[in-house]
Design a protein around this motif. Structure first.
Motif, PDB file in Angstrom:
ATOM      1  N   LEU A 233       0.828  -1.206   0.000  1.00 60.93           N
ATOM      2  CA  LEU A 233       0.000   0.000   0.000  1.00 60.93           C
ATOM      3  C   LEU A 233       0.865   1.259   0.000  1.00 60.93           C
ATOM      4  O   LEU A 233       0.551   2.250  -0.667  1.00 60.93           O
ATOM      5  CB  LEU A 233      -0.926   0.010   1.211  1.00 60.93           C
ATOM      6  N   LEU A 234       1.945   1.225   0.763  1.00 61.10           N
ATOM      7  CA  LEU A 234       2.800   2.403   0.881  1.00 61.10           C
ATOM      8  C   LEU A 234       3.613   2.691  -0.377  1.00 61.10           C
ATOM      9  O   LEU A 234       3.978   3.832  -0.640  1.00 61.10           O
ATOM     10  CB  LEU A 234       3.752   2.235   2.069  1.00 61.10           C
ATOM     11  N   THR A 235       3.916   1.658  -1.148  1.00 62.56           N
ATOM     12  CA  THR A 235       4.782   1.861  -2.307  1.00 62.56           C
ATOM     13  C   THR A 235       4.023   1.959  -3.626  1.00 62.56           C
ATOM     14  O   THR A 235       4.639   2.073  -4.680  1.00 62.56           O
ATOM     15  CB  THR A 235       5.804   0.709  -2.411  1.00 62.56           C
ATOM     16  N   TYR A 236       2.698   1.935  -3.564  1.00 59.00           N
ATOM     17  CA  TYR A 236       1.896   2.058  -4.786  1.00 59.00           C
ATOM     18  C   TYR A 236       1.672   3.536  -5.085  1.00 59.00           C
ATOM     19  O   TYR A 236       1.624   4.378  -4.184  1.00 59.00           O
ATOM     20  CB  TYR A 236       0.560   1.335  -4.581  1.00 59.00           C
ATOM     21  N   SER A 237       1.527   3.870  -6.351  1.00 61.08           N
ATOM     22  CA  SER A 237       1.407   5.276  -6.750  1.00 61.08           C
ATOM     23  C   SER A 237      -0.020   5.826  -6.686  1.00 61.08           C
ATOM     24  O   SER A 237      -0.223   7.023  -6.830  1.00 61.08           O
ATOM     25  CB  SER A 237       1.941   5.469  -8.173  1.00 61.08           C
ATOM     26  N   TRP A 238      -1.045   5.002  -6.526  1.00 65.24           N
ATOM     27  CA  TRP A 238      -2.441   5.392  -6.344  1.00 65.24           C
ATOM     28  C   TRP A 238      -2.947   6.394  -7.385  1.00 65.24           C
ATOM     29  O   TRP A 238      -3.362   7.506  -7.045  1.00 65.24           O
ATOM     30  CB  TRP A 238      -2.660   5.952  -4.933  1.00 65.24           C
ATOM     31  N   PRO A 239      -2.959   6.000  -8.658  1.00 65.73           N
ATOM     32  CA  PRO A 239      -3.516   6.902  -9.670  1.00 65.73           C
ATOM     33  C   PRO A 239      -4.996   7.183  -9.455  1.00 65.73           C
ATOM     34  O   PRO A 239      -5.500   8.222  -9.883  1.00 65.73           O
ATOM     35  CB  PRO A 239      -3.271   6.154 -10.988  1.00 65.73           C
ATOM     36  N   GLY A 240      -5.711   6.256  -8.819  1.00 68.45           N
ATOM     37  CA  GLY A 240      -7.134   6.460  -8.545  1.00 68.45           C
ATOM     38  C   GLY A 240      -7.411   7.047  -7.180  1.00 68.45           C
ATOM     39  O   GLY A 240      -8.568   7.169  -6.767  1.00 68.45           O
ATOM     40  N   ASN A 241      -6.340   7.376  -6.439  1.00 65.31           N
ATOM     41  CA  ASN A 241      -6.442   8.051  -5.147  1.00 65.31           C
ATOM     42  C   ASN A 241      -7.257   7.259  -4.119  1.00 65.31           C
ATOM     43  O   ASN A 241      -7.215   6.038  -4.124  1.00 65.31           O
ATOM     44  CB  ASN A 241      -6.978   9.467  -5.356  1.00 65.31           C
ATOM     45  N   VAL A 242      -7.991   7.950  -3.252  1.00 64.42           N
ATOM     46  CA  VAL A 242      -8.678   7.286  -2.143  1.00 64.42           C
ATOM     47  C   VAL A 242      -9.753   6.337  -2.653  1.00 64.42           C
ATOM     48  O   VAL A 242     -10.002   5.281  -2.067  1.00 64.42           O
ATOM     49  CB  VAL A 242      -9.293   8.332  -1.186  1.00 64.42           C
ATOM     50  N   ARG A 243     -10.387   6.686  -3.770  1.00 67.72           N
ATOM     51  CA  ARG A 243     -11.404   5.791  -4.332  1.00 67.72           C
ATOM     52  C   ARG A 243     -10.788   4.453  -4.719  1.00 67.72           C
ATOM     53  O   ARG A 243     -11.370   3.390  -4.473  1.00 67.72           O
ATOM     54  CB  ARG A 243     -12.066   6.444  -5.548  1.00 67.72           C
ATOM     55  N   GLU A 244      -9.592   4.480  -5.294  1.00 70.83           N
ATOM     56  CA  GLU A 244      -8.923   3.236  -5.662  1.00 70.83           C
ATOM     57  C   GLU A 244      -8.522   2.451  -4.419  1.00 70.83           C
ATOM     58  O   GLU A 244      -8.636   1.217  -4.388  1.00 70.83           O
ATOM     59  CB  GLU A 244      -7.687   3.529  -6.520  1.00 70.83           C
ATOM     60  N   LEU A 245      -8.064   3.145  -3.379  1.00 65.37           N
ATOM     61  CA  LEU A 245      -7.717   2.472  -2.121  1.00 65.37           C
ATOM     62  C   LEU A 245      -8.939   1.775  -1.535  1.00 65.37           C
ATOM     63  O   LEU A 245      -8.852   0.625  -1.075  1.00 65.37           O
ATOM     64  CB  LEU A 245      -7.160   3.493  -1.131  1.00 65.37           C
ATOM     65  N   ASP A 246     -10.076   2.439  -1.550  1.00 65.97           N
ATOM     66  CA  ASP A 246     -11.311   1.843  -1.028  1.00 65.97           C
ATOM     67  C   ASP A 246     -11.692   0.608  -1.833  1.00 65.97           C
ATOM     68  O   ASP A 246     -12.045  -0.436  -1.272  1.00 65.97           O
ATOM     69  CB  ASP A 246     -12.428   2.881  -1.072  1.00 65.97           C
ATOM     70  N   ASN A 247     -11.627   0.698  -3.167  1.00 68.62           N
ATOM     71  CA  ASN A 247     -11.950  -0.454  -4.013  1.00 68.62           C
ATOM     72  C   ASN A 247     -11.018  -1.625  -3.726  1.00 68.62           C
ATOM     73  O   ASN A 247     -11.448  -2.782  -3.633  1.00 68.62           O
ATOM     74  CB  ASN A 247     -11.851  -0.071  -5.488  1.00 68.62           C
ATOM     75  N   LEU A 248      -9.724  -1.331  -3.592  1.00 65.40           N
ATOM     76  CA  LEU A 248      -8.748  -2.384  -3.354  1.00 65.40           C
ATOM     77  C   LEU A 248      -9.015  -3.084  -2.024  1.00 65.40           C
ATOM     78  O   LEU A 248      -8.929  -4.318  -1.921  1.00 65.40           O
ATOM     79  CB  LEU A 248      -7.341  -1.790  -3.378  1.00 65.40           C
ATOM     80  N   LEU A 249      -9.359  -2.312  -0.992  1.00 63.85           N
ATOM     81  CA  LEU A 249      -9.608  -2.915   0.321  1.00 63.85           C
ATOM     82  C   LEU A 249     -10.905  -3.720   0.327  1.00 63.85           C
ATOM     83  O   LEU A 249     -11.006  -4.726   1.041  1.00 63.85           O
ATOM     84  CB  LEU A 249      -9.642  -1.822   1.390  1.00 63.85           C
ATOM     85  N   GLN A 250     -11.881  -3.304  -0.452  1.00 62.10           N
ATOM     86  CA  GLN A 250     -13.087  -4.134  -0.575  1.00 62.10           C
ATOM     87  C   GLN A 250     -12.751  -5.480  -1.202  1.00 62.10           C
ATOM     88  O   GLN A 250     -13.258  -6.517  -0.768  1.00 62.10           O
ATOM     89  CB  GLN A 250     -14.133  -3.402  -1.415  1.00 62.10           C
ATOM     90  N   ARG A 251     -11.882  -5.476  -2.232  1.00 65.96           N
ATOM     91  CA  ARG A 251     -11.444  -6.739  -2.829  1.00 65.96           C
ATOM     92  C   ARG A 251     -10.692  -7.575  -1.804  1.00 65.96           C
ATOM     93  O   ARG A 251     -10.874  -8.794  -1.720  1.00 65.96           O
ATOM     94  CB  ARG A 251     -10.553  -6.462  -4.038  1.00 65.96           C
ATOM     95  N   ALA A 252      -9.827  -6.920  -1.031  1.00 64.06           N
ATOM     96  CA  ALA A 252      -9.030  -7.645  -0.037  1.00 64.06           C
ATOM     97  C   ALA A 252      -9.923  -8.307   1.012  1.00 64.06           C
ATOM     98  O   ALA A 252      -9.662  -9.438   1.439  1.00 64.06           O
ATOM     99  CB  ALA A 252      -8.038  -6.694   0.625  1.00 64.06           C
ATOM    100  N   LEU A 253     -10.975  -7.623   1.431  1.00 63.15           N
ATOM    101  CA  LEU A 253     -11.888  -8.199   2.425  1.00 63.15           C
ATOM    102  C   LEU A 253     -12.600  -9.428   1.877  1.00 63.15           C
ATOM    103  O   LEU A 253     -12.854 -10.394   2.608  1.00 63.15           O
ATOM    104  CB  LEU A 253     -12.919  -7.155   2.859  1.00 63.15           C
ATOM    105  N   ILE A 254     -12.912  -9.405   0.591  1.00 64.17           N
ATOM    106  CA  ILE A 254     -13.574 -10.564  -0.022  1.00 64.17           C
ATOM    107  C   ILE A 254     -12.608 -11.734  -0.127  1.00 64.17           C
ATOM    108  O   ILE A 254     -12.962 -12.894   0.135  1.00 64.17           O
ATOM    109  CB  ILE A 254     -14.121 -10.187  -1.411  1.00 64.17           C
ATOM    110  N   LEU A 255     -11.365 -11.449  -0.479  1.00 64.36           N
ATOM    111  CA  LEU A 255     -10.379 -12.509  -0.671  1.00 64.36           C
ATOM    112  C   LEU A 255      -9.824 -13.047   0.642  1.00 64.36           C
ATOM    113  O   LEU A 255      -9.400 -14.201   0.712  1.00 64.36           O
ATOM    114  CB  LEU A 255      -9.220 -11.984  -1.533  1.00 64.36           C
ATOM    115  N   CYS A 256      -9.832 -12.219   1.685  1.00 68.90           N
ATOM    116  CA  CYS A 256      -9.265 -12.623   2.974  1.00 68.90           C
ATOM    117  C   CYS A 256     -10.224 -13.558   3.708  1.00 68.90           C
ATOM    118  O   CYS A 256     -11.403 -13.245   3.880  1.00 68.90           O
ATOM    119  CB  CYS A 256      -8.989 -11.384   3.820  1.00 68.90           C
TER     120      CYS A 256
END
Length: 349
Positions: A233-256
């Motif tokens: 998370l810290l080393t990613y460039s986040w082109p989609g900003n906070v919205r992309e972070l939120d989407n990624l964490l939703q995916r992570a919750l499903i996969l975890c």
């Protein structure tokens, strides 16, 4: 008048807290974020027109709602209009309203968004998408503080605070002839620029914790982030900003499936590309940032320290334990468990 340095000194006294709703304090850790929200709090208590600019996904609408919620107009509606989503031939009627018979299909009179926002705030989202002809009509409404419905004869006095957002450089749009200069100066009374997430990396982990808490069922277990996941998370460039972070964490919750989100659950690309290691690799970032990233053991401590500091800062602000749990987006039982663990480690209150 306070200088920027004085503002930053004052903001530094405010504790960093996390919440899951727009009407409470947001995550503010990076100095730029603290200054931004301090300025937002100051302008909120006025009737000043605010222009919010920033890349898509940085949270312009969130900040607009934050300003409205802290204004004297908070009890009145905040009416939002996405200027990019409304067809040009409908936007004027939507904003200003119309009388019965004003055009084909106008079987009844309809109050526009300005009227609906009376006494409250009107959010003009992505204002640069508004056509030039309509910009002239909007300028007149803002200057005269009154609106006249399409087909109407009697102007209605307005008591509306306007907040506008854009993901473009408005000055450039003016120079290119795509935005009226007089409207630009009418809107740009108090401009606030929201920095992209890649420029405020101190916010990434606290934001991730807050977003995880907001996406978990109330009272449910909130998965922890492994050091490896935090590093991604810290080393990613986040082109989609906070919205992309939120989407990624939703995916992570499903996969975890356990209590810890591991690096393998962090999927920046298609979640079907499990056979390709590049799917979980962050985008390239500047070397200066890469060399500043903490080592594995240090990052584990950083994640624990971030959680500890957030909990202690909220409790230190005078909130009760129930209020603190609500602000942190966790259940009181989970907060008791975390406090017991902190005390066992010698870090508890």
């Amino acid at each position: 008048m306070s200088t920027d340095a004085e503002i930053l000194t004052e903001v530094a006294r405010h504790p960093a807290v996390t919440t899951a709703t727009l009407e409470r304090e947001p995550v503010i850790v990076a100095d730029r974020s603290r200054l931004l929200f301090e300025l937002a709090r100051r302008v909120a208590v006025t009737d000043c027109t605010v222009l919010l600019s920033g890349e898509s996904g940085t949270g312009k609408e969130v900040l607009a709602r934050y300003i409205h919620a802290r204004s004297p107009r908070a009890a009145r509606p905040l009416v939002a209009v996405n200027c990019a989503a409304i067809p040009e031939n409908m936007l004027e009627a939507l904003l200003f309203g119309y009388e019965r018979g004003a055009f084909t299909g106008a079987a009844t009179a309809h109050a526009g968004k300005f009227e609906q926002a009376q006494g409250g705030s009107l959010l003009l989202d992505e204002i640069t998408e508004m056509p030039l002809g309509l910009q002239a009509k909007l300028l007149r409404v803002l200057q005269e503080r009154e609106v006249e419905r399409i087909g109407g004869r009697v102007p209605l006095k307005l008591d509306v605070r306007v907040i506008a957002t854009t993901n473009r450089n408005l000055r450039t749009e003016v120079l290119a002839g795509r935005f009226r200069e007089d409207l630009y100066f009418r809107l740009c009374v108090f401009p606030l620029g929201i920095p992209p997430l890649r420029d405020r990396r101190e916010d990434v982990l606290p934001l991730a914790m807050q977003l995880l808490a907001s996406r978990c069922p109330p009272g449910g277990r909130i998965p922890a982030l492994s050091a490896e996941a935090g590093q991604l998370l810290l080393t990613y460039s986040w082109p989609g900003n906070v919205r992309e972070l939120d989407n990624l964490l939703q995916r992570a919750l499903i996969l975890c499936t356990g209590s810890v989100i591991e690096a393998g659950h962090i999927r920046f690309e298609s979640i079907t590309d499990f056979g390709q290691s590049s799917a979980a690799m962050p985008a390239a970032i500047p070397a200066t940032v890469t060399t500043a990233m903490p080592a594995d053991g240090v990052l584990r401590g950083s994640l624990r320290d971030t959680e500890r500091d957030l909990i202690l800062n909220v409790l230190g602000s005078g909130a009760s334990r129930r209020e603190a749990a609500d602000r942190l987006g966790i259940s009181p039982r989970t907060l008791r468990y975390k406090l017991a663990r902190l005390r066992a480690e010698g870090n508890g209150p």
